[in-house]
Design an enzyme around this catalytic site. Sequence first.
Site, mmCIF file in Angstrom:
data_model
loop_
_atom_site.group_PDB
_atom_site.id
_atom_site.type_symbol
_atom_site.label_atom_id
_atom_site.label_comp_id
_atom_site.label_asym_id
_atom_site.label_seq_id
_atom_site.Cartn_x
_atom_site.Cartn_y
_atom_site.Cartn_z
ATOM 1 C CG HIS A 1 39.066 -43.282 54.481
ATOM 2 N ND1 HIS A 1 38.347 -42.656 55.185
ATOM 3 C CD2 HIS A 1 38.339 -44.508 54.756
ATOM 4 C CE1 HIS A 1 37.507 -42.860 54.574
ATOM 5 N NE2 HIS A 1 37.641 -43.982 54.170
ATOM 6 C CE LYS B 1 24.960 -43.143 51.734
ATOM 7 N NZ LYS B 1 26.574 -43.535 51.873
ATOM 8 C CD GLU C 1 31.617 -49.393 54.595
ATOM 9 O OE1 GLU C 1 30.269 -48.573 55.502
ATOM 10 O OE2 GLU C 1 32.570 -49.316 53.801
ATOM 11 C CD GLU D 1 30.420 -36.157 56.810
ATOM 12 O OE1 GLU D 1 30.688 -37.551 55.402
ATOM 13 O OE2 GLU D 1 32.150 -36.615 56.925
ATOM 14 C CG HIS E 1 35.018 -45.369 57.227
ATOM 15 N ND1 HIS E 1 33.673 -45.889 58.093
ATOM 16 C CD2 HIS E 1 34.480 -45.552 56.032
ATOM 17 C CE1 HIS E 1 33.200 -46.714 57.072
ATOM 18 N NE2 HIS E 1 33.240 -46.601 56.280
ATOM 19 C CE LYS F 1 30.435 -38.062 52.982
ATOM 20 N NZ LYS F 1 31.154 -39.066 53.282
HETATM 21 P P1 NAD Z 1 35.316 -52.412 44.394
HETATM 22 O O1 NAD Z 1 34.330 -51.253 43.352
HETATM 23 O O2 NAD Z 1 37.075 -52.026 43.493
HETATM 24 O O3 NAD Z 1 34.884 -54.126 43.532
HETATM 25 C C1 NAD Z 1 35.341 -54.497 44.232
HETATM 26 C C2 NAD Z 1 35.320 -56.164 43.380
HETATM 27 O O4 NAD Z 1 34.204 -56.852 42.974
HETATM 28 C C3 NAD Z 1 36.115 -55.319 41.811
HETATM 29 O O5 NAD Z 1 37.017 -56.842 41.483
HETATM 30 C C4 NAD Z 1 35.111 -55.600 40.803
HETATM 31 O O6 NAD Z 1 35.320 -56.066 39.892
HETATM 32 C C5 NAD Z 1 33.957 -56.774 41.736
HETATM 33 N N1 NAD Z 1 33.171 -56.199 41.497
HETATM 34 C C6 NAD Z 1 31.739 -56.065 41.515
HETATM 35 N N2 NAD Z 1 31.300 -56.160 41.677
HETATM 36 C C7 NAD Z 1 31.140 -57.753 41.060
HETATM 37 C C8 NAD Z 1 29.643 -58.287 40.795
HETATM 38 N N3 NAD Z 1 28.270 -58.289 40.760
HETATM 39 N N4 NAD Z 1 30.255 -59.650 40.244
HETATM 40 C C9 NAD Z 1 31.705 -60.131 39.972
HETATM 41 N N5 NAD Z 1 32.351 -59.275 40.329
HETATM 42 C C10 NAD Z 1 32.230 -57.708 41.014
HETATM 43 O O7 NAD Z 1 35.302 -52.092 45.439
HETATM 44 P P2 NAD Z 1 33.654 -51.860 46.699
HETATM 45 O O8 NAD Z 1 34.245 -52.989 47.637
HETATM 46 O O9 NAD Z 1 32.405 -51.797 45.404
HETATM 47 O O10 NAD Z 1 33.603 -50.200 46.643
HETATM 48 C C11 NAD Z 1 34.787 -49.586 47.453
HETATM 49 C C12 NAD Z 1 34.922 -48.583 46.884
HETATM 50 O O11 NAD Z 1 33.549 -47.215 47.472
HETATM 51 C C13 NAD Z 1 35.855 -47.228 47.920
HETATM 52 O O12 NAD Z 1 36.806 -46.588 47.062
HETATM 53 C C14 NAD Z 1 35.941 -46.632 48.852
HETATM 54 O O13 NAD Z 1 36.429 -46.180 49.152
HETATM 55 C C15 NAD Z 1 33.825 -45.544 48.541
HETATM 56 N N6 NAD Z 1 33.267 -46.159 49.488
HETATM 57 C C16 NAD Z 1 31.909 -44.914 48.839
HETATM 58 C C17 NAD Z 1 31.155 -44.535 49.977
HETATM 59 C C18 NAD Z 1 30.466 -42.512 49.189
HETATM 60 O O14 NAD Z 1 29.937 -42.737 49.791
HETATM 61 N N7 NAD Z 1 30.754 -42.804 47.837
HETATM 62 C C19 NAD Z 1 30.755 -45.390 50.827
HETATM 63 C C20 NAD Z 1 31.059 -46.540 50.980
HETATM 64 C C21 NAD Z 1 32.606 -46.591 50.565
HETATM 65 N N1 GLY Z 2 30.012 -43.208 53.306
HETATM 66 C C1 GLY Z 2 30.230 -42.227 53.904
HETATM 67 C C2 GLY Z 2 28.819 -41.483 53.883
HETATM 68 O O1 GLY Z 2 28.499 -41.463 52.891
HETATM 69 O O2 GLY Z 2 28.460 -40.280 54.119
#
Ligand code: NAD
Ligand code: GLY
Length: 358
Positions: A248, A223, A186, A233, A244, A144
Amino acid sequence: MNKKLIVDLGERSYPIHIGSGILETVGDACKSVGLDGKCLIVSDENVAPLYAKRVFQALETAGFYPTLEVLPAGEPTKCHEKLIHLYSKAAEINLDRGHFMIALGGGVIGDLTGYAAASWLRGVRFVQMPTSLLAMVDSSVGGKTGVNIAEGKNLVGAFHQPELVLMDLETLKTLPKREFAAGMAEVVKYGPIWDADFFQGLEETDEIFPTIGKIVARCCEIKAEVVRQDEREGGLRGILNFGHTLAHAIENVAGYGEYLHGEAVAIGLVYAARLSSRLKGLSSDDSARIEKTLANLGIPVAMPNLAWSDLRVAMQNDKKTRDGLVKYVLIDRLGHAEVGCEIPEEILEEVWHETASR
Ligand code: NAD
Ligand code: GLY
């Protein structure tokens, strides 16, 4: 701990490598899946200074031609403006259909880069190198990709599977505590929707970090299996959205970046568990166990000070809405979820107020 899993999707199958020292293997790993030539590495300003040089050098050593693009960190980066910026960068370096992109960072970088790869030249290949816990256990696996718009989270995007997912557990050592805790939301989610024993293990663990490799691997296994059964999906994959719909809406109403995604998910899990008790026979003990486990893991689960009416409007924009009706994911017991549940308006509101005032 080093482990390799496969996301089994026929000709779109790909490996996930989980372990320590994985960053430096990127060159050989990319070669092993047939990638070649130029690549655009996308990272953010927190992650790039820590890890981009090692990734860049490993790719050069293996004979690739990498270019690094560093974006601001945080949810607001997952937007059209940054997407267009990546297209311009890809144009500038003449990234053609034989080349690829790499997402080095959390879920924001993964979703944005994945969508850039899905849409640039109608699709180029890409590699996920998740560095946050949330990206390792969820967003980097399953294909996704997308960006947010003012009307809602992830409303624009595409299914575009990566060629390869590389998770270096060592990167978690620099992840801020708050981000780690948010990622654990998660992780916890997989218990109620799929694996009651896994949930019990989390409940009983005093210290998470020593077993993080096993935890990440189990989440990826679950997953991968869900995505194998329902890549786009049509039904089952919807269970991954447990908690979620509200999450959201919280992110949207509070303003992207105010609540971390995982923090909003934790609140959403508490709400969804309580709705499940009300409507699906989940015991109130089990609902309370979910809430307690999240709290024990240091994840804030207090309800946000946001107006129910605003949240309800935002929930209506959820991707699971069909013919104007929001469909919810509920559980009837730990380890078993049901998608497509309709919930009477008054129950949604009652349980919100009940949860907010607890
Ligand atoms: P993010 O990418 O903002 O990372 C979180 C923070 O941690 C950022 O400030 C980043 O710079 C920092 N960071 C990341 N790795 C680091 C490391 N190793 N060391 C230091 N800092 C680090 O957020 P996230 O929580 O990783 O992801 C959230 C996003 O993922 C949301 O936009 C959500 O909608 C999306 N998401 C997508 C799916 C999908 O299936 N595609 C599933 C769940 C969430
Ligand atoms: N995080 C939801 C999905 O990947 O389907």
